[in-house]
Enzyme design. Structure first.
Site, PDB file in Angstrom:
ATOM      1  N   LYS A 118       1.846   2.263  -5.007  1.00 51.37           N
ATOM      2  CA  LYS A 118       2.547   1.876  -6.172  1.00 51.37           C
ATOM      3  C   LYS A 118       1.648   2.015  -7.240  1.00 51.37           C
ATOM      4  O   LYS A 118       2.201   2.374  -8.486  1.00 51.37           O
ATOM      5  CB  LYS A 118       2.833   0.350  -5.979  1.00 51.37           C
ATOM      6  CG  LYS A 118       3.916  -0.018  -5.005  1.00 51.37           C
ATOM      7  CD  LYS A 118       4.257  -1.483  -4.899  1.00 51.37           C
ATOM      8  CE  LYS A 118       2.855  -2.306  -4.461  1.00 51.37           C
ATOM      9  NZ  LYS A 118       2.623  -2.041  -3.000  1.00 51.37           N
TER      10      LYS A 118
ATOM     11  N   GLN B 149       2.022  -5.912  -3.229  1.00 49.14           N
ATOM     12  CA  GLN B 149       2.366  -5.848  -1.533  1.00 49.14           C
ATOM     13  C   GLN B 149       3.651  -5.164  -1.606  1.00 49.14           C
ATOM     14  O   GLN B 149       4.217  -4.221  -2.318  1.00 49.14           O
ATOM     15  CB  GLN B 149       2.486  -7.397  -1.096  1.00 49.14           C
ATOM     16  CG  GLN B 149       1.343  -8.224  -1.197  1.00 49.14           C
ATOM     17  CD  GLN B 149       0.672  -8.759  -2.448  1.00 49.14           C
ATOM     18  OE1 GLN B 149       1.546  -9.491  -3.170  1.00 49.14           O
ATOM     19  NE2 GLN B 149      -0.416  -8.567  -2.863  1.00 49.14           N
TER      20      GLN B 149
ATOM     21  N   GLY C  29      -4.452  -4.443  -4.428  1.00 49.79           N
ATOM     22  CA  GLY C  29      -5.523  -3.591  -4.828  1.00 49.79           C
ATOM     23  C   GLY C  29      -4.526  -2.289  -5.342  1.00 49.79           C
ATOM     24  O   GLY C  29      -3.985  -1.634  -4.411  1.00 49.79           O
ATOM     25  N   HIS C  30      -4.432  -1.996  -6.392  1.00 49.73           N
ATOM     26  CA  HIS C  30      -3.690  -0.870  -7.051  1.00 49.73           C
ATOM     27  C   HIS C  30      -4.776   0.386  -7.518  1.00 49.73           C
ATOM     28  O   HIS C  30      -5.620   0.029  -8.205  1.00 49.73           O
ATOM     29  CB  HIS C  30      -2.808  -1.064  -8.001  1.00 49.73           C
ATOM     30  CG  HIS C  30      -1.620  -1.925  -7.549  1.00 49.73           C
ATOM     31  ND1 HIS C  30      -0.797  -2.669  -8.467  1.00 49.73           N
ATOM     32  CD2 HIS C  30      -1.138  -2.490  -6.399  1.00 49.73           C
ATOM     33  CE1 HIS C  30      -0.015  -3.413  -7.784  1.00 49.73           C
ATOM     34  NE2 HIS C  30      -0.157  -3.122  -6.441  1.00 49.73           N
TER      35      HIS C  30
ATOM     36  N   ASN D  88      -5.176 -10.399  -3.811  1.00 50.93           N
ATOM     37  CA  ASN D  88      -4.958  -9.768  -2.612  1.00 50.93           C
ATOM     38  C   ASN D  88      -4.627  -8.520  -2.793  1.00 50.93           C
ATOM     39  O   ASN D  88      -4.721  -7.768  -1.904  1.00 50.93           O
ATOM     40  CB  ASN D  88      -3.886 -10.399  -1.883  1.00 50.93           C
ATOM     41  CG  ASN D  88      -2.653 -10.880  -2.496  1.00 50.93           C
ATOM     42  OD1 ASN D  88      -2.632 -10.770  -3.749  1.00 50.93           O
ATOM     43  ND2 ASN D  88      -1.739 -11.429  -1.874  1.00 50.93           N
TER      44      ASN D  88
ATOM     45  N   ASP E 147       0.842  -1.211  -0.061  1.00 48.75           N
ATOM     46  CA  ASP E 147      -0.071  -0.216   0.088  1.00 48.75           C
ATOM     47  C   ASP E 147       0.714   1.509  -0.031  1.00 48.75           C
ATOM     48  O   ASP E 147       0.525   2.242   0.366  1.00 48.75           O
ATOM     49  CB  ASP E 147      -1.168   0.175   1.109  1.00 48.75           C
ATOM     50  CG  ASP E 147      -1.710  -1.110   1.337  1.00 48.75           C
ATOM     51  OD1 ASP E 147      -2.272  -1.638   0.342  1.00 48.75           O
ATOM     52  OD2 ASP E 147      -2.016  -1.681   2.363  1.00 48.75           O
TER      53      ASP E 147
HETATM   54  P1  IMP Z   1      -2.467 -12.840   1.887  1.00 45.27           P
HETATM   55  O1  IMP Z   1      -1.715 -12.385   1.034  1.00 45.27           O
HETATM   56  O2  IMP Z   1      -4.072 -12.553   1.560  1.00 45.27           O
HETATM   57  O3  IMP Z   1      -2.338 -14.250   2.495  1.00 45.27           O
HETATM   58  O4  IMP Z   1      -2.256 -12.066   3.203  1.00 45.27           O
HETATM   59  C1  IMP Z   1      -1.119 -11.946   3.988  1.00 45.27           C
HETATM   60  C2  IMP Z   1      -0.818 -10.816   4.555  1.00 45.27           C
HETATM   61  O5  IMP Z   1      -0.462  -9.797   3.392  1.00 45.27           O
HETATM   62  C3  IMP Z   1      -1.774  -9.882   5.074  1.00 45.27           C
HETATM   63  O6  IMP Z   1      -1.305  -9.064   6.515  1.00 45.27           O
HETATM   64  C4  IMP Z   1      -2.464  -9.089   4.432  1.00 45.27           C
HETATM   65  O7  IMP Z   1      -3.029  -7.980   5.039  1.00 45.27           O
HETATM   66  C5  IMP Z   1      -1.055  -8.683   3.614  1.00 45.27           C
HETATM   67  N1  IMP Z   1      -1.579  -8.064   2.183  1.00 45.27           N
HETATM   68  C6  IMP Z   1      -1.658  -8.897   1.220  1.00 45.27           C
HETATM   69  N2  IMP Z   1      -1.920  -8.203  -0.081  1.00 45.27           N
HETATM   70  C7  IMP Z   1      -1.813  -7.106   0.477  1.00 45.27           C
HETATM   71  C8  IMP Z   1      -1.635  -5.622  -0.313  1.00 45.27           C
HETATM   72  O8  IMP Z   1      -1.847  -5.600  -1.676  1.00 45.27           O
HETATM   73  N3  IMP Z   1      -1.519  -4.567   0.483  1.00 45.27           N
HETATM   74  C9  IMP Z   1      -1.101  -4.701   1.774  1.00 45.27           C
HETATM   75  N4  IMP Z   1      -1.071  -5.657   2.313  1.00 45.27           N
HETATM   76  C10 IMP Z   1      -1.455  -7.025   1.862  1.00 45.27           C
END
Ligand code: IMP
Length: 422
Positions: free
Chosen positions: A16, A223, A40-41, A38, A13
């Site tokens: 990017k 991420q 979100g841009h 997972n 976050d």
């Molecule tokens: P997962 O990727 O859904 O398995 O989540 C694992 C960890 O990564 C958690 O703490 C999520 O909040 C974090 N996470 C996954 N994708 C993002 C993203 O795009 N931005 C911020 N945190 C993320």
């Protein structure tokens, strides 16, 4: 622009989406290489807001080719919905976006297992996005995953799905969860497979052909560094390599074909989900949330906020080989009187000047801060470096120096125009 890798230098976050959009102007091809929906841009174009989860943000600019590489995990139903959503906003994907045939697919049992395992972990939960990312990468490593190439081959898909549903239903039942209907999953995924077939390609060959034509590529990381499965605050991480190396393994473009790494970081720090965040504090959290900022693009969760942590960002420079820094959300600090920056950690009697590998040690660390005078003037209308308040420039120069890379881009708001190149 040559071949550029863009990575998040904090916990995701970092803004990017916007920087990728700005850099895309001088790229021919934009490539996603890891993660899934997972991510979100968010990109603002005039009054329109676009939130992209799987599709590279290059799709918002005409004529840019967008590739979803082999390292990405794809929720086919999610991808169909995203393509359709863009179509309704007047953005066409056909002929412009391609998906690797060897990318793994997220199945409903992955999502269900993700949720169930979080419940089982209780207070030790990771705080995942519940998109099935971890279980999907788990199946990939265990060599029992299904891939795009399977999805578009109906007979093969049906056979493999039958075996996978049987095994996963047994696991789900043992966890007290409802088993999945093979018929329903088959129906939904076959429909998605038919829809997505024209987008599926050998993207490794495509990317190499583009390179031979001298085209420039932008690899958009999802991420951030400290969510990396190897370099992050394990186990509070995602399940892919979010660091620069992931761009090569997730696309099939070798490391020696990469020219530059851009690290994106906020002027402060945020994190969603559980896990250590040494500089987290209520003062800056309340301030940013009160401004309506720092709510997740994918899950809507309030992000945890803290001061800038230069020990973390210096580590990010090291593991990613960051050449250039893009600092975003500078305007978020416009009203702060005294801004703190973490320059070390104290753990009992020990002082750390580097990022500890053990998440538990990190959780117990007390930050050591340096203080900077706030500029307390709006920066969102500043168009050039010189227009920024002097105290703001001092702060930005200091955090870049502490991070150990060149300050190249400064962002003072969500719009393309609120970006300055140094
Ligand atoms: P997962 O990727 O859904 O398995 O989540 C694992 C960890 O990564 C958690 O703490 C999520 O909040 C974090 N996470 C996954 N994708 C993002 C993203 O795009 N931005 C911020 N945190 C993320």
């Amino acid at each position: 622009m040559a071949n550029t890798i863009l990575v998040g230098a904090q916990w995701g976050d970092e803004g990017k989406g916007k920087i990728i959009d700005v850099l895309t102007e001088s790229a021919d091809v934009v490539v996603r290489t890891q993660g899934g929906n997972n991510a979100g841009h968010t990109v603002f174009l005039g009054p329109k807001k676009y939130v992209l989860h799987l599709i590279p943000s290059g799709i918002l600019r005409k004529g840019k080719r967008c590739i979803i590489g082999n390292g990405v995990v794809i929720d086919p139903l999610g991808l169909v919905a995203e393509i359709e959503g863009l179509r309704k906003q007047g953005v066409k994907c056909a002929g412009q976006m391609f998906v690797s045939e060897t990318a793994h697919i997220v199945m409903p049992y992955h999502r269900e297992l993700d949720a169930q395992r979080e419940v089982l972990k209780g207070k030790n939960k990771i705080g995942t996005t519940k998109r099935g990312i971890g279980p999907c990468y788990g199946d990939k490593a265990a060599r029992v995953g299904l891939r795009m190439i399977d999805l578009i081959n109906p007979a093969r898909f049906e056979e493999k799905l039958a075996a996978r549903i049987k095994e996963n239903n047994a696991t789900l039942k043992s966890l007290g969860a409802k088993p999945l209907s093979f018929k329903q999953v088959l129906k939904d995924y076959r429909a998605a497979g038919d829809y997505l077939k024209p987008f599926v390609a050998n993207t490794v060959v495509m990317l190499h052909e583009a390179m031979q034509r001298g085209e420039d590529m932008l690899f958009e990381g999802a991420q951030g560094t400290f969510l990396d499965i190897d370099h992050g605050t394990y186990p509070f991480v995602t399940s892919s390599n979010t660091t620069a190396g992931g761009a090569s393994t997730g696309s099939g473009v070798a490391p020696n074909r990469m020219d530059r790494v851009v690290g994106v970081l906020k002027a402060y720090t945020t994190r969603v989900g559980e896990g250590p965040l040494p500089t987290e504090n209520a003062e800056i959290s309340d301030l940013l949330h009160g401004m309506g900022r720092e709510f997740g693009a994918t899950t809507g969760r309030a992000r945890r906020c803290g001061w800038f942590d230069s020990i973390a960002t210096r580590h990010a420079t090291m593991v990613n080989g960051i050449d250039d820094l893009a600092v975003t959300n500078v305007d978020g600090l416009d009203t702060v009187a005294t801004i703190k920056v973490c320059i070390g950690y104290r753990h009992g009697k020990k002082r750390y000047d580097y990022f500890p590998s053990d998440a538990q040690v990190l959780a117990e660390c007390e930050p050591i801060y340096a203080e900077f005078e706030g500029w307390q003037t709006p920066t969102d209308k500043c168009k050039t470096w010189k227009q920024l308040p002097a105290k703001c420039r001092t702060y930005l120069k200091a955090i870049a120096e502490l991070t150990g890379a060149k300050l190249s881009i400064v962002s003072v708001g969500p719009a393309r125009e609120q970006t300055m190149f140094l």
